[in-house]
Design a protein around this motif. Sequence first.
Motif, PDB file in Angstrom:
ATOM      1  N   PHE A   1       0.965  -1.409   0.204  1.00 43.11           N
ATOM      2  CA  PHE A   1       0.162  -0.225  -0.072  1.00 43.11           C
ATOM      3  C   PHE A   1       1.263   0.876  -0.278  1.00 43.11           C
ATOM      4  O   PHE A   1       2.665   1.085   0.680  1.00 43.11           O
ATOM      5  CB  PHE A   1      -1.104  -0.129   1.142  1.00 43.11           C
ATOM      6  N   GLN A   2       0.167   2.730  -0.518  1.00 39.60           N
ATOM      7  CA  GLN A   2       1.152   3.785  -0.762  1.00 39.60           C
ATOM      8  C   GLN A   2       0.000   4.510   0.087  1.00 39.60           C
ATOM      9  O   GLN A   2      -1.221   4.530   0.123  1.00 39.60           O
ATOM     10  CB  GLN A   2       1.561   4.111  -1.601  1.00 39.60           C
ATOM     11  N   GLN A   3       0.670   5.699   0.974  1.00 42.07           N
ATOM     12  CA  GLN A   3      -0.361   6.853   2.266  1.00 42.07           C
ATOM     13  C   GLN A   3       0.453   7.797   2.414  1.00 42.07           C
ATOM     14  O   GLN A   3       1.633   7.727   2.341  1.00 42.07           O
ATOM     15  CB  GLN A   3      -0.952   5.619   3.646  1.00 42.07           C
ATOM     16  N   THR A   4      -0.093   8.727   2.290  1.00 43.73           N
ATOM     17  CA  THR A   4       0.032  10.279   1.960  1.00 43.73           C
ATOM     18  C   THR A   4      -0.230  10.669   3.067  1.00 43.73           C
ATOM     19  O   THR A   4      -1.487  11.126   3.184  1.00 43.73           O
ATOM     20  CB  THR A   4       0.455  11.056   1.009  1.00 43.73           C
ATOM     21  N   PHE A   5       0.115  11.384   3.931  1.00 47.31           N
ATOM     22  CA  PHE A   5      -0.682  12.380   5.046  1.00 47.31           C
ATOM     23  C   PHE A   5       0.418  13.733   4.704  1.00 47.31           C
ATOM     24  O   PHE A   5       1.168  14.154   4.459  1.00 47.31           O
ATOM     25  CB  PHE A   5       0.218  12.024   6.294  1.00 47.31           C
ATOM     26  N   LEU A   6      -1.258  14.900   5.161  1.00 48.03           N
ATOM     27  CA  LEU A   6      -0.301  16.329   5.071  1.00 48.03           C
ATOM     28  C   LEU A   6      -0.869  16.457   6.911  1.00 48.03           C
ATOM     29  O   LEU A   6      -1.735  17.051   7.021  1.00 48.03           O
ATOM     30  CB  LEU A   6      -0.520  17.390   4.028  1.00 48.03           C
ATOM     31  N   LEU A   7       0.410  16.771   7.795  1.00 47.55           N
ATOM     32  CA  LEU A   7       0.166  17.176   8.964  1.00 47.55           C
ATOM     33  C   LEU A   7       0.334  18.679   9.083  1.00 47.55           C
ATOM     34  O   LEU A   7       1.160  19.363   8.743  1.00 47.55           O
ATOM     35  CB  LEU A   7       1.241  16.248  10.028  1.00 47.55           C
ATOM     36  N   LYS A   8      -0.883  19.285   9.679  1.00 43.68           N
ATOM     37  CA  LYS A   8      -1.051  20.751  10.493  1.00 43.68           C
ATOM     38  C   LYS A   8      -0.786  21.092  11.681  1.00 43.68           C
ATOM     39  O   LYS A   8      -1.384  20.139  12.425  1.00 43.68           O
ATOM     40  CB  LYS A   8      -1.956  21.358   9.628  1.00 43.68           C
TER      41      LYS A   8
END
Lengths: 127, 128
Positions: free
Chosen positions: B99-106
């Motif tokens: 699997f591939q997963q991308t996150f943006l954290l703020k």
Amino acid sequence: MGEKPIWEQIGSSFVQHYFQLFDTDRTQLGAIYIDASCLTWEGQQFQGKAAIVEKLSTLPFLKIAHSITAQDHQPTPDSCILSMVVGQLKADEDPIIGFHQSFILKNINDAWVCTNDMFRLSLHNFG
Amino acid sequence: MASKPVWEQIGAGFVQHYFQQFDSDRTKLADLYTDASCLTWEGIGYQGNKAIMEKITSLPFQSIQHSITAQDHQPTPDSCVMSMVMGQLKADADQVMGFQQTFLLKNVDNKWICTNEMFRLALHNFGA
């Protein structure tokens, strides 16, 4: 028929443009990066337009062809666009390899630039 | 020894927490999302804490185990952290899948939350 959301249009145009340019003449990709842009290529980090283009230009193959399996796009809270691409690539006469790439696009002075770029081959993801 | 850059510490800390929580009790992931958060799961979009949690908790498996092959983190111009994860997962008795997963954290009110998340199985990325 409803039109695609604006972030989908911008994200998929960028993806099309990026891979077309990458496959025809990747030395010209400098136009899409700025000096604050970050690239992580197979875990190795590069910052700034010059360092990024140097890395991309010196990748050890003469010709490359990307094909996109899936792409996703989202708007971010800071009016950027997050794009994730899954695909396959063929470099010179090597076997076809899967890859993953994620981008953040930001509108600066009326142009969409790539501020963040991450690339990984899926080569080692199968045991 | 030099310590890791702060965005690596934040990103890696998030990734560890996220997958640990996902594998042990994914109903508790709600803390990570706000009403503005976006999830795209295998190409389908969900917005807001409630819709995201409904999707994640209704995924059709009882047990799941993730293992991370590689993770990358970068700071963004808007002081967020972008993370990309590549790994393998095993759901119930199914075969192991990539699997591939991308996150943006703020950082919102002194807490790191996930504003953007995308997930894809690597399942369909092999032909040739």
